[in-house]
Design a protein around this motif. Structure first.
Motif, PDB file in Angstrom:
ATOM      1  N   LEU A 118       0.837  -1.191   0.000  1.00  0.00           N
ATOM      2  CA  LEU A 118       0.000   0.000   0.000  1.00  0.00           C
ATOM      3  C   LEU A 118       0.878   1.249   0.000  1.00  0.00           C
ATOM      4  O   LEU A 118       0.632   2.211  -0.730  1.00  0.00           O
ATOM      5  CB  LEU A 118      -0.877  -0.034   1.252  1.00  0.00           C
ATOM      6  N   SER A 119       1.912   1.225   0.807  1.00  0.00           N
ATOM      7  CA  SER A 119       2.738   2.419   0.931  1.00  0.00           C
ATOM      8  C   SER A 119       3.559   2.657  -0.336  1.00  0.00           C
ATOM      9  O   SER A 119       3.761   3.806  -0.747  1.00  0.00           O
ATOM     10  CB  SER A 119       3.586   2.279   2.198  1.00  0.00           C
ATOM     11  N   LEU A 120       4.000   1.568  -1.000  1.00  0.00           N
ATOM     12  CA  LEU A 120       4.720   1.739  -2.269  1.00  0.00           C
ATOM     13  C   LEU A 120       3.803   2.325  -3.336  1.00  0.00           C
ATOM     14  O   LEU A 120       4.191   3.218  -4.096  1.00  0.00           O
ATOM     15  CB  LEU A 120       5.269   0.396  -2.746  1.00  0.00           C
ATOM     16  N   ALA A 121       2.564   1.810  -3.362  1.00  0.00           N
ATOM     17  CA  ALA A 121       1.601   2.310  -4.361  1.00  0.00           C
ATOM     18  C   ALA A 121       1.324   3.789  -4.108  1.00  0.00           C
ATOM     19  O   ALA A 121       1.255   4.587  -5.050  1.00  0.00           O
ATOM     20  CB  ALA A 121       0.310   1.512  -4.282  1.00  0.00           C
ATOM     21  N   ALA A 122       1.185   4.160  -2.833  1.00  0.00           N
ATOM     22  CA  ALA A 122       0.892   5.554  -2.510  1.00  0.00           C
ATOM     23  C   ALA A 122       2.052   6.446  -2.921  1.00  0.00           C
ATOM     24  O   ALA A 122       1.871   7.538  -3.453  1.00  0.00           O
ATOM     25  CB  ALA A 122       0.614   5.690  -1.018  1.00  0.00           C
ATOM     26  N   GLU A 123       3.291   5.971  -2.690  1.00  0.00           N
ATOM     27  CA  GLU A 123       4.459   6.770  -3.057  1.00  0.00           C
ATOM     28  C   GLU A 123       4.518   6.989  -4.565  1.00  0.00           C
ATOM     29  O   GLU A 123       4.805   8.079  -5.035  1.00  0.00           O
ATOM     30  CB  GLU A 123       5.728   6.030  -2.622  1.00  0.00           C
ATOM     31  N   ALA A 124       4.200   5.921  -5.314  1.00  0.00           N
ATOM     32  CA  ALA A 124       4.298   6.014  -6.769  1.00  0.00           C
ATOM     33  C   ALA A 124       3.257   6.972  -7.337  1.00  0.00           C
ATOM     34  O   ALA A 124       3.527   7.697  -8.284  1.00  0.00           O
ATOM     35  CB  ALA A 124       4.142   4.623  -7.384  1.00  0.00           C
TER      36      ALA A 124
END
Lengths: 484, 287
Positions: free
Chosen positions: B176-182
């Motif tokens: 979730l956090s990687l997707a949000a960063e991207a």
């Protein structure tokens, strides 16, 4: 053993249907069951079930969808297929007719079929000249020699025609229309015209005709979902081309998977804006198939796949504007579509404003798909300087609470909700909200709403239904919502 | 391809144009408690948005980071609505005037009531900005959350579910956090009845309802919270802070706690003269 079906008719059990064996013994519908039993004591009989027959016929109609998208139920035991423009897909009209019969006979049914230019001519030919294929304009030649019964006239008319010495359809047709109209009314000539293929009527199909269709019939049934999806991708490509030529995009799609045993699995898909992007469509279908609670059961495999566009809307090729607004909207629509494909249209919602003072009805959650089409209604601006007067979260239905409150119209001092006692520190109210008497029961009581806060800082929206002294017993209190 | 380039350029322009303005509350810039800083924090250079209270923003290194995951936990079982209010306020700070997605587990409707559009409007969030997704369970909430976190259309997403679903483990929160960063979507994980557990969230907050500022005639005031920063990646914990949500300025404001007293049981006598409102102030409208 001969089999007959019977039904109760004016107090007597009468045969309504016979199988081939019973027919060969001379039994026919209309005979009293007792007479038939007297003649053949070993007769096997069962009560007819017209509802089950109708259900079976409807299922067969849906199965026949594979031959043509326009299928209608015709009477108690017939199906009408409009195969205009479909025959070449099956290798010609003769091959199509053969395929229809072969597949339906595969279910253990006795099938009579014929093909003609008008529905009624085909109807008559299938009953009296099974297997006939009438070339355009030739219906007359095939129908004329048929007996009068082919016209399916009422008893009186049929009797009168027979008494006049007319034995075939052709003989009746040879009379001048004015003679027939004068004696039997216009119904007979109209019927004649249709049966002879001179007058055409439209059939009313069970399912609406799609705008665009792409389909594949397979020689070998497919079992793997992955293979079905890649086939669907090819169909989506064809549909995209077709839609582009028409300058349209699809809003509602349907993929139909035809299983070899007659079961048809249809999977609908709705997009929030018109689209003809094949890759996106397949992505959505992939998610839809993943999310199915009952997965696509292949059984012995699927031997036909169809992708149809049920509704199309105008879609012009537009250049994305530089301010990015259109891009953001497109991104949002893509997200909504993905969520809908995964969770269903009824779970992806937008909150719309309904112009009413009733707090229970003022907000309606609309599926995001349909809400996108409507004009956005602006929510009333909250008054500056006021705290929120409506709760962030609302219980439906309101929850009953036990309250200690001042009578007749004071706010609660203490109340118990979910077994916890709340002591009130701050309160504001009442805000009286009258029921919408034009909608609900006239006896509905007005509600006095209070905004209250307990010692721990939790804010509640509670109401009292009715007033003490104006009603029997004490008014009841409810908790309706929670403030942040 | 083209759409990707354009949307990345658009985001870049939006970042250059909007960010410094939007991260400050509109109006009242000279007020002492008004947040000023929109600094670039240390965590991956994510852009930070001040929440409001000076002390809190200093502890966060300038504010809450955009395009990351923040976990908001209800302190006590009955603080679900307070936690929702804090998370919504933070989402409004992080993504002014951008579309919001709110993913909610069905069970929450029974437990804390369904999301109420007039209440959202009164909180300062235009319901037209919001898309609501109702999901059956925590696993479905996470799937919807991943879809949302990957979409560049969103400004912020609230992801609310009950308890500790099995599907929500460290790797799920990392995804979730990687997707949000991207994508740049700020994600607020709203968790009810959940114990603190290791996660990839940038910050974790515990929120409790707090007595509000009393208005005239003892009316409850604007939404008030007691928040504790339980965990911050590469930073210190802090709190508790007492603050209230200011709808007009779209930001949180620090405030002192007044002792809440139970209401007087004896009503104000009717035969006395009505007290005048203090000079320069009008009585509040009732009802």
């Amino acid at each position: 053993m001969p089999l007959v079906l019977y039904a109760k008719e004016r107090g007597a059990l009468r045969i309504v249907a016979v199988d081939a064996h019973a027919a060969a013994l001379g039994l026919a519908p209309g005979l009293a069951l007792a007479d038939a039993r007297a003649r053949f004591p070993r007769l096997f009989s069962a009560e007819g079930d017209p509802h089950a027959d109708a259900r079976l016929l409807e299922r067969l109609a849906l199965f026949c969808d594979r031959f043509s998208p326009l299928v209608a139920v015709d009477g108690e035991a017939g199906l009408l297929l409009d195969v205009t423009g479909c025959a070449h897909l099956f290798g010609g009209e003769a091959a199509l007719l053969k395929d229809v019969r072969r597949r339906l006979q595969g279910f253990g049914l006795a099938v009579e079929a014929a093909l003609a230019a008008t529905p009624e001519a085909a109807h008559v030919l299938s009953r009296f000249r099974s297997g006939a294929i009438a070339a355009p304009g030739e219906e007359g030649g095939l129908v004329r020699p048929l007996p009068l019964a082919a016209l399916e006239l009422s008893g009186e008319t049929a009797l009168a025609l027979a008494r006049a010495g007319l034995k075939t359809v052709g003989q009746v047709a040879d009379r001048t229309p004015s003679e027939l109209v004068a004696r039997f009314g216009a119904e007979l000539t109209r019927r004649l015209g249709r049966v002879l293929g001179e007058e055409d009527i439209r059939i009313s199909p069970l399912r609406p005709a799609p705008e665009v269709i792409a389909e594949r019939h397979l020689a070998e049934p497919l079992l793997e979902t992955e293979a079905l999806v890649s086939l669907l991708a090819r169909l989506a490509g064809e549909i995209a081309l077709c839609l582009e030529r028409r300058g349209e995009g699809g809003r509602r799609f349907e993929a139909s998977f035809y299983r070899t045993d007659g079961l048809v699995r249809r999977i609908p898909l709705e997009t929030s804006r018109p689209s003809r992007d094949a890759a996106m469509l397949i992505r959505l279908y992939r998610e839809r198939l993943d999310a199915l609670s009952d997965p696509l059961e292949a059984g012995f495999g699927f031997d036909a796949v169809r992708l149809s566009v049920l509704r199309a809307e105008k879609l012009e090729n537009v250049q994305p504007s530089l301010d990015g607004h259109a891009v953001e909207e497109a991104d949002m629509a893509a997200l909504v579509d993905r969520l809908i494909a995964r969770f269903g249209a009824e779970r992806v919602l937008r909150l719309a404003f309904a112009d009413t003072h009733d707090p229970r009805r003022v907000a309606v959650a609309l599926p995001a798909v349909s809400a996108a089409r409507e004009k956005p209604v602006l929510w009333p601006e909250p008054e500056a300087g006021e705290p929120p007067l409506r709760p962030l979260q609302l219980f439906d239905p309101p929850q009953a609470i036990e309250t200690l409150a001042e009578v007749p119209d004071g706010p609660p001092l203490r109340f118990r909700w979910r077994k916890v006692l709340h002591t009130i520190a701050r309160a504001e109210g009442p805000e009286r909200i009258a029921p919408e008497w034009w909608r609900e029961d006239a006896r509905a009581l007005p509600r006095d709403y209070y905004r209250i806060e307990d010692l721990e800082g939790r804010r509640f929206w509670v109401f009292r239904e009715g007033l003490a002294g104006e009603m029997e017993g004490l008014p009841r209190w409810y908790l309706h919502g929670l403030f942040a | 391809m083209n759409a990707e380039i354009i949307s990345s350029l658009r985001r870049e322009i939006a970042r250059l144009e909007k960010a410094p303005v939007a991260s400050l509350p509109p109006g009242n810039l000279e007020a002492p408690s008004a947040p000023r800083a929109s600094a670039r924090g240390q965590a991956g250079g994510a852009e930070r948005v001040a929440l409001g209270p000076v002390d809190l923003d200093r502890r966060l290194g300038g504010g809450l980071a955009r395009g990351t995951v923040h976990e908001v936990r209800a302190g006590r079982p009955a603080d679900g609505t307070a936690a929702a209010g804090f998370a919504l306020g933070a989402a409004l700070r992080l993504a002014p005037r951008r579309p919001l997605l709110w993913v909610r587990q069905d069970f929450l409707d029974a437990e804390t009531g369904g999301l109420y559009a007039p209440g959202l409007a009164e909180f300062g969030c235009d319901p037209a900005r919001l898309v609501l997704v109702r999901v059956r369970d925590g696993a479905a909430a996470l799937r919807a959350g991943l879809d949302g976190a990957r979409s560049p259309a969103l400004g912020a997403m609230l992801l609310a579910f009950w308890g500790e679903p099995k599907a929500f483990d460290l790797s799920a929160s990392r995804r979730l956090s990687l997707a949000a960063e991207a994508s740049g979507v700020s994600v607020l994980l709203l968790r009810l009845a959940a114990e603190p557990a290791p996660s990839a969230a940038e910050t974790r907050w515990r929120v409790e309802a707090s007595p509000s500022r009393a208005l005239e005639a003892g009316a409850p005031g604007p939404p008030a919270f007691t928040v504790t920063l339980e965990r911050q990646r590469g930073g210190m914990n802090g709190g508790p802070w007492h603050m209230e949500w200011n709808r007009e300025r779209d930001c949180f404001e620090e405030r002192s706690v007044e002792p809440a007293l139970s209401r007087p049981v004896v009503p104000v006598p009717l035969d006395r003269p009505v007290p005048r409102p203090p000079a320069g102030q009008a009585w509040r409208r009732a009802g």
